[in-house]
Scaffold this motif. Structure first.
Motif, PDB file in Angstrom:
ATOM      1  N   LEU A   1       0.765  -1.111   0.082  1.00  0.00           N
ATOM      2  CA  LEU A   1       0.197   0.049   0.104  1.00  0.00           C
ATOM      3  C   LEU A   1       0.623   1.307  -0.060  1.00  0.00           C
ATOM      4  CD1 LEU A   1      -2.642  -0.821   2.652  1.00  0.00           C
ATOM      5  CD2 LEU A   1      -2.746  -0.922  -0.040  1.00  0.00           C
TER       6      LEU A   1
ATOM      7  N   ILE B   1       1.600   4.008  -3.017  1.00  0.00           N
ATOM      8  CA  ILE B   1       1.160   5.720  -2.441  1.00  0.00           C
ATOM      9  C   ILE B   1       2.019   6.165  -3.508  1.00  0.00           C
ATOM     10  CG2 ILE B   1       1.416   7.293  -0.646  1.00  0.00           C
ATOM     11  CD1 ILE B   1      -0.712   5.670   0.949  1.00  0.00           C
TER      12      ILE B   1
ATOM     13  N   VAL C   1      -5.866   1.101  -1.414  1.00  0.00           N
ATOM     14  CA  VAL C   1      -4.602   3.043  -1.521  1.00  0.00           C
ATOM     15  C   VAL C   1      -5.659   3.563  -0.423  1.00  0.00           C
ATOM     16  CG1 VAL C   1      -3.413   4.400  -2.570  1.00  0.00           C
ATOM     17  CG2 VAL C   1      -3.375   1.808  -2.256  1.00  0.00           C
TER      18      VAL C   1
END
Length: 217
Positions: free
Chosen positions: A25, A29, A70
């Motif tokens: 995750l 990002i 996310v």
């Protein structure tokens, strides 16, 4: 059934899996913030993380699934950082003076997260072509703001106004503030947020009833 003390502890592999999901995750990002939604393929995210694409596919069903996670991951972290400070406030005015500037301060410390959320919300689409995060996605924000406004009206702190209109206006102003900052990183985000909070406080507060002036004889 056994007692709680007899329940098995979390397996080491579960802890490892949780950490791996978090790593993916955070990697997603970083990639979203660097190359945007279109460029953030699973292959590119895997390359940036120095792992195989198969590792990502093991933990997330698809790119869409990863992108949704996310947004959830980013918002959860933001809420956990900001909400306790808002709940400490005694008045709606103090809540606004805390809420909007603290969002801005959090964004300054987590710019990639805000950029990534913006990329996903602006591009991820449903099978029918509609944005996955359309206008209906703001309902949770509107309802929270409406509840705050109503409590202020009931206590007499705030004037009478349509709480839905004010909630939509406030959330749109916050979204616009972040959108402008995303394209102008030199912009003073906290100063913008503080002025925005003052603007809404002036718009919603109840003005004191003027004292009657004594007429001279």
């Amino acid at each position: 059934m056994g007692s709680d003390s007899e329940q098995p502890e979390e397996k080491p592999e579960s802890f490892i899996r949780s950490n791996r999901r978090r790593q993916i995750l955070e990697g997603a990002i970083a990639t979203l913030a660097a190359v945007g939604f279109a460029g953030a393929s699973l292959a590119r995210i895997a390359k940036d993380l120095s792992i195989s694409k198969g590792v990502i596919s093991y933990h997330f069903e698809s790119k869409d699934d990863l992108m949704i996670k996310v947004v959830e991951y980013g918002y959860q972290a933001m809420v956990e950082a900001v909400l306790p400070q808002i709940l400490e406030q005694k008045t709606v005015a103090d809540s606004l003076r805390t809420h909007i500037p603290e969002l801005a301060r959090y964004a300054l410390d987590h710019r990639p997260t805000l950029l990534a959320i913006g990329e996903v919300m602006g591009h991820l689409r449903r099978p029918d072509g509609r944005l996955h995060y359309g206008a209906e996605g703001n309902e949770i924000f509107y309802e929270g703001l409406e509840q705050m406004y109503r409590s202020g009206q009931e206590s007499g702190e705030l004037r009478d106004f349509d709480v839905r209109v004010m909630a939509i206006t406030q959330q749109a102003s916050i979204d616009a503030m972040f959108a402008y900052w995303a394209n102008h990183p030199e912009h003073d985000l906290v100063a913008h947020a503080e002025q925005l909070a003052d603007l809404f406080i002036h718009a919603i507060r109840r003005e004191p009833t003027p004292r009657a002036t004594r007429r001279k004889s």
